[in-house]
Design an enzyme around this catalytic site. Sequence first.
Site, PDB file in Angstrom:
ATOM      1  N   THR A  45      77.531  25.332  17.753  1.00 59.04           N
ATOM      2  CA  THR A  45      77.167  25.152  19.159  1.00 59.04           C
ATOM      3  C   THR A  45      77.116  26.489  19.873  1.00 59.04           C
ATOM      4  OG1 THR A  45      78.262  23.002  19.157  1.00 59.04           O
ATOM      5  CG2 THR A  45      77.808  23.986  21.295  1.00 59.04           C
ATOM      6  N   TYR A 108      72.412  11.426  19.474  1.00 57.41           N
ATOM      7  CA  TYR A 108      71.303  10.600  19.959  1.00 57.41           C
ATOM      8  C   TYR A 108      71.155   9.318  19.142  1.00 57.41           C
ATOM      9  CZ  TYR A 108      66.849   9.081  21.860  1.00 57.41           C
ATOM     10  OH  TYR A 108      65.869   8.340  22.464  1.00 57.41           O
ATOM     11  N   TYR A 134      82.072  17.891  11.781  1.00 56.67           N
ATOM     12  CA  TYR A 134      82.164  18.425  13.149  1.00 56.67           C
ATOM     13  C   TYR A 134      82.177  17.254  14.117  1.00 56.67           C
ATOM     14  CZ  TYR A 134      81.019  21.593  17.103  1.00 56.67           C
ATOM     15  OH  TYR A 134      81.026  22.299  18.272  1.00 56.67           O
ATOM     16  N   ARG A 139      79.723  16.458  23.310  1.00 57.74           N
ATOM     17  CA  ARG A 139      78.375  17.029  23.204  1.00 57.74           C
ATOM     18  C   ARG A 139      77.402  16.048  22.564  1.00 57.74           C
ATOM     19  NH1 ARG A 139      78.339  23.034  24.534  1.00 57.74           N
ATOM     20  NH2 ARG A 139      76.168  22.767  24.000  1.00 57.74           N
ATOM     21  N   LYS A 162      86.258  19.974  11.900  1.00 57.02           N
ATOM     22  CA  LYS A 162      86.438  20.692  13.159  1.00 57.02           C
ATOM     23  C   LYS A 162      86.610  19.618  14.219  1.00 57.02           C
ATOM     24  CE  LYS A 162      84.338  23.790  16.554  1.00 57.02           C
ATOM     25  NZ  LYS A 162      83.150  24.561  16.976  1.00 57.02           N
ATOM     26  N   ILE A 204      88.498  26.948  14.887  1.00 64.13           N
ATOM     27  CA  ILE A 204      87.148  27.507  14.964  1.00 64.13           C
ATOM     28  C   ILE A 204      86.930  27.797  16.437  1.00 64.13           C
ATOM     29  CG2 ILE A 204      84.691  27.100  14.609  1.00 64.13           C
ATOM     30  CD1 ILE A 204      85.427  25.358  12.209  1.00 64.13           C
TER      31      ILE A 204
END
Length: 290
Positions: A45, A108, A134, A139, A162, A204
């Site tokens: 990101t 999405y 992840y 997000r 993560k 991270i």
Amino acid sequence: MKFSGSYVALVTPFHEDGSVNFEKLKELVLWHMEQGTDGIVALGTTGESSTMSHEEDDDVARCVIETVNGRIPVICGAGSNSTQTQLEKSRRYHDMGADGLLLITPYYNKANDEGMYRHFATVADAVDTSIILYNVPGRTGCAISPACCARLAAHPNVAGIKEASGNIGYTAQIAKLVGEDFCMFSGNDDMIVPVMSLGGCGVISVWANICPGRVHELVAAFAAGDVAGARDIQLKYLDLINALFCEVNPIPVKEAMNQLGMEVGGYRLPLCGISESGRERVRRALEVLG
């Protein structure tokens, strides 16, 4: 591969015309190795890969892998909401020599649990490279359920997660369900100590783009049993960490780097320059810490 320590979620520097600044990218990678960063995460990101072409992604991955030259682990963000695209990128980065792949949930699309599992398992079955899941629902609008995470953790090529939900209760559920060999990285700089207290292997980190030595020191202190020392670093830098997320990442961290003279350039739309209030907040946070 067993991952642990302070991994930087590396920014992608741009020239004034918006093209990738590869000379600056190499400079940042070498600086991180000098500062004690334990691993590099490119094209996440923070690396703005969502606004870059596949060709640019490939060039950034290749540049980072070749610059590191095997001295520390390199994890490349190969994720997509299209499983096929994710698979193709994963194969390319595997062939380039990436030590790991960071794969995001299918934003999405918002798959059900079986679709979520297959999204990651398709890649895990196809490449002999360590995969880091992840989870960042803020997000993507979707999350990996604890049960799905436990199922994926049983795959020999799925090395860790993560965890960037910001929900310590969810993190505890993951910690309870997975084995000791499964790496759980904090994906939130303000929660490194709490996540490591649940068995996390490190972070991270966006913050590490400007304070790599301090982030490494925090993680190393906790791993060595110096919980108080790690907590002191976490709390000392909390205002700066919060300032780095006063607007959507990576806008504030690039602003901070530019204020520090690191010259990483701007952003690509729809990301754009920081607000005046945000710029001042970042400036004050840096100033307080000298």
